[in-house]
Motif scaffolding. Structure first.
Motif, PDB file in Angstrom:
ATOM      1  N   GLU A 233     -25.747 -30.247  22.467  1.00 17.72           N
ATOM      2  CA  GLU A 233     -24.938 -30.043  22.149  1.00 17.72           C
ATOM      3  C   GLU A 233     -24.790 -30.834  20.674  1.00 17.72           C
ATOM      4  O   GLU A 233     -24.479 -32.398  20.473  1.00 17.72           O
ATOM      5  CB  GLU A 233     -23.601 -29.628  22.417  1.00 17.72           C
ATOM      6  N   GLY A 234     -23.837 -30.593  19.787  1.00 19.40           N
ATOM      7  CA  GLY A 234     -23.475 -31.145  18.511  1.00 19.40           C
ATOM      8  C   GLY A 234     -24.360 -31.317  17.230  1.00 19.40           C
ATOM      9  O   GLY A 234     -24.643 -32.215  16.845  1.00 19.40           O
ATOM     10  N   THR A 235     -25.518 -30.652  17.561  1.00 21.62           N
ATOM     11  CA  THR A 235     -26.961 -30.857  16.380  1.00 21.62           C
ATOM     12  C   THR A 235     -26.879 -30.681  15.357  1.00 21.62           C
ATOM     13  O   THR A 235     -26.131 -28.959  14.813  1.00 21.62           O
ATOM     14  CB  THR A 235     -28.590 -30.756  16.857  1.00 21.62           C
ATOM     15  N   ASN A 236     -27.442 -31.313  14.232  1.00 15.10           N
ATOM     16  CA  ASN A 236     -27.366 -30.516  12.355  1.00 15.10           C
ATOM     17  C   ASN A 236     -28.797 -29.993  12.261  1.00 15.10           C
ATOM     18  O   ASN A 236     -29.936 -31.133  12.185  1.00 15.10           O
ATOM     19  CB  ASN A 236     -26.748 -31.806  11.709  1.00 15.10           C
ATOM     20  N   PRO A 237     -28.245 -28.952  11.280  1.00 12.46           N
ATOM     21  CA  PRO A 237     -30.276 -28.706  10.052  1.00 12.46           C
ATOM     22  C   PRO A 237     -30.322 -30.438   9.161  1.00 12.46           C
ATOM     23  O   PRO A 237     -29.098 -30.068   9.263  1.00 12.46           O
ATOM     24  CB  PRO A 237     -29.840 -27.407   9.929  1.00 12.46           C
ATOM     25  N   ILE A 238     -31.500 -30.247   9.049  1.00 12.78           N
ATOM     26  CA  ILE A 238     -32.177 -31.308   7.872  1.00 12.78           C
ATOM     27  C   ILE A 238     -31.840 -30.667   6.748  1.00 12.78           C
ATOM     28  O   ILE A 238     -32.945 -29.883   6.597  1.00 12.78           O
ATOM     29  CB  ILE A 238     -32.697 -32.182   8.728  1.00 12.78           C
ATOM     30  N   ALA A 239     -31.003 -30.781   5.602  1.00 10.39           N
ATOM     31  CA  ALA A 239     -31.428 -30.361   4.925  1.00 10.39           C
ATOM     32  C   ALA A 239     -32.330 -30.893   3.808  1.00 10.39           C
ATOM     33  O   ALA A 239     -33.083 -30.031   3.381  1.00 10.39           O
ATOM     34  CB  ALA A 239     -30.234 -31.366   3.443  1.00 10.39           C
ATOM     35  N   HIS A 240     -33.281 -31.931   3.855  1.00  5.79           N
ATOM     36  CA  HIS A 240     -34.431 -32.237   3.108  1.00  5.79           C
ATOM     37  C   HIS A 240     -35.619 -33.459   3.946  1.00  5.79           C
ATOM     38  O   HIS A 240     -35.105 -34.033   5.726  1.00  5.79           O
ATOM     39  CB  HIS A 240     -33.943 -33.754   2.335  1.00  5.79           C
ATOM     40  N   LEU A 241     -36.549 -33.147   4.503  1.00  8.37           N
ATOM     41  CA  LEU A 241     -37.378 -33.647   5.080  1.00  8.37           C
ATOM     42  C   LEU A 241     -38.820 -34.183   4.020  1.00  8.37           C
ATOM     43  O   LEU A 241     -38.754 -32.837   3.561  1.00  8.37           O
ATOM     44  CB  LEU A 241     -38.318 -32.948   5.851  1.00  8.37           C
ATOM     45  N   THR A 242     -39.651 -35.461   4.173  1.00  5.73           N
ATOM     46  CA  THR A 242     -41.166 -35.303   3.478  1.00  5.73           C
ATOM     47  C   THR A 242     -41.301 -34.726   4.668  1.00  5.73           C
ATOM     48  O   THR A 242     -41.573 -33.996   6.009  1.00  5.73           O
ATOM     49  CB  THR A 242     -41.304 -36.457   3.382  1.00  5.73           C
TER      50      THR A 242
END
Length: 444
Positions: A233-242
């Motif tokens: 629970e409580g995960t978030n999408p990551i805006a940017h990845l290499t």
């Protein structure tokens, strides 16, 4: 040009096919649209292959009837025009007849690939006609006519590019082209597959071949999350990845991406966007060459891992000993995921146990071998992850969970630990708490 890929859930219902149509009409850019089979269909085809091996005619007929009914039911609801609806139902029945003819043949790997790729054939046939029925001009092109991938691990992008440009030239110009994911031809020119989840890979191969402006991979989640939302629970999408970060996460278990997805576009610097079909306005995740922030980014887990310990008091440090061990795995085409060494032992992991008995037998000629199944690799990823001010908290896991191996140094973007699979979820939750939730600035 943009390349858009839609996975099985995104095309899994009549309502979702309307969603996809709306997404395609959201901008005026020319597009190649890569579609998977409808959700559940490839699993059904895997069962069909098993029945073919058994030559179970009754089960084959029953399976194909279910497959036909599923797609005809979609057409009945999706297509308003009575005449077109009838034509599409006839077309589906014709494709099912082709599959029945295949099912009566002797099993082979080529037959297996042909059967498994029919899901994409059925879906794209329906979707292309649906778009046309609503006034959206498009062209249906066959992946088998241009996806000549001699080596799945290292596709010849130039060859695909030449074939694809020829296919587009031979067709009437269109703003939208529809094609199948997963399908390819191999070095023998036979129909083959890019393995499960390979439609992502299809999209980036096509993107590289066309020098696309961007590639969009549409799924049922708003980007790649910093942990597995199925268990944490409580995960978030990551805006940017290499590209490197995304490749590590995909290889070590991030389900949203096929492990080889980003490899075709790294040298091309084509951004890959991970988007949510059910929330198109969500920003999702952008994968590119740009580094927006270093340090901790995400955690992923890879199951089905087997740990192998090779112990020898006499020979480990002698010249050529490690090469001798690696050659055994190479000879049996078995890749190694993690490896650590001590003065007298080597611990390593594999995810393919097809030749485990042969590997153990050969090594036991000069060393003691211990094999342990049912393990998971937990991978903590982020550029220069070891320099993050919170990365040390990762090692607090040693106080709570028995850790079999720890590996760092092969990549600056990845610290991996090996635990028994029964401890995977507690480990993911513990690390999420320590690395992300306690320090919100460390998220994204």
């Amino acid at each position: 040009m943009k390349i858009l890929k839609f996975g099985g859930t995104s095309v899994g219902s009549v309502e979702n096919l309307h969603r996809v149509k709306d997404i395609l009409l959201n901008d005026d850019d020319q597009k190649i649209v890569v579609c998977s089979a409808m959700s559940g269909v490839t699993d059904q085809l895997v069962k069909l292959v098993a029945f073919i091996k058994l030559k179970d005619a009754e089960a084959i007929t029953r399976n194909l009837h279910k497959l036909e009914s599923k797609h005809i039911e979609v057409v009945e609801t999706l297509i308003d025009n009575h005449e077109l609806r009838g034509d599409l139902k006839d077309g589906i029945s014709g494709l099912i007849t082709e599959m029945m003819d295949l099912s009566n043949q002797e099993y082979s790997e080529v037959l297996n690939a042909k059967v498994l790729t029919f899901g994409e054939t059925l879906l794209t046939y329906i979707f292309s006609n649906f778009l046309a029925s609503t006034g959206v001009t498009n062209r249906l092109i066959r992946a088998q006519d241009f996806m000549f991938v001699d080596n799945v691990d290292n596709p010849n992008i130039n060859k695909v590019s030449k074939k694809l440009h020829k296919v587009l030239e031979d067709n009437e110009p269109a703003h939208i082209y529809i094609t199948q994911g997963f399908v390819c031809r191999d070095h023998l020119n036979q129909i083959n597959t890019l393995k499960r989840g390979g439609s992502d890979y299809t999209a980036t191969i096509i993107g590289a071949a066309m020098d696309a402006d961007e590639i969009q991979i549409w799924t049922d989640i708003d980007g790649l999350h910093n942990n597995d939302p199925r268990f944490v629970e409580g995960t978030n999408p990551i805006a940017h990845l290499t590209y490197n970060e995304a490749a590590e996460l995909a290889y070590f278990g991030a389900k949203i991406l096929h492990p080889q997805t980003v490899s075709p576009v790294v040298g091309k610097d084509i951004p890959v966007l991970l988007k949510n079909t059910f929330d198109p306005e969500a920003p999702g995740t952008v994968i590119s060459n740009k580094t927006y922030r270093k340090g901790l980014k995400a955690i992923s887990a890879k199951d089905g891992i087997t740990a192998i310990k090779i112990k020898s008091n006499r020979m480990l440090m002698t010249h050529g000993y490690l090469r001798r061990i690696f050659e055994v795995f190479d000879n049996f085409r078995t890749s190694i995921d993690m490896i650590t060494t001590s003065e007298i032992a080597i611990s390593l992991t594999i995810d393919d146990t097809t030749y485990i008995d042969e590997i153990v037998k050969e090594i036991e000629g000069y060393a003691e071998v211990t094999v342990d199944y049912n393990h998971s690799i937990i991978c903590v990823v982020g550029e220069s992850v070891i320099n993050d001010k919170y990365s040390h908290k990762l090692f607090e896991i040693l106080n709570y969970i028995p850790v079999r191996m720890i590996s760092y140094g092969g990549s600056n973007n990845n610290i991996s630990i090996l635990v028994e699979t029964k401890d995977k979820i507690p480990t993911l939750r513990f690390l999420n708490e320590k690395l992300f939730l306690t320090h919100q600035e460390a998220v994204l």
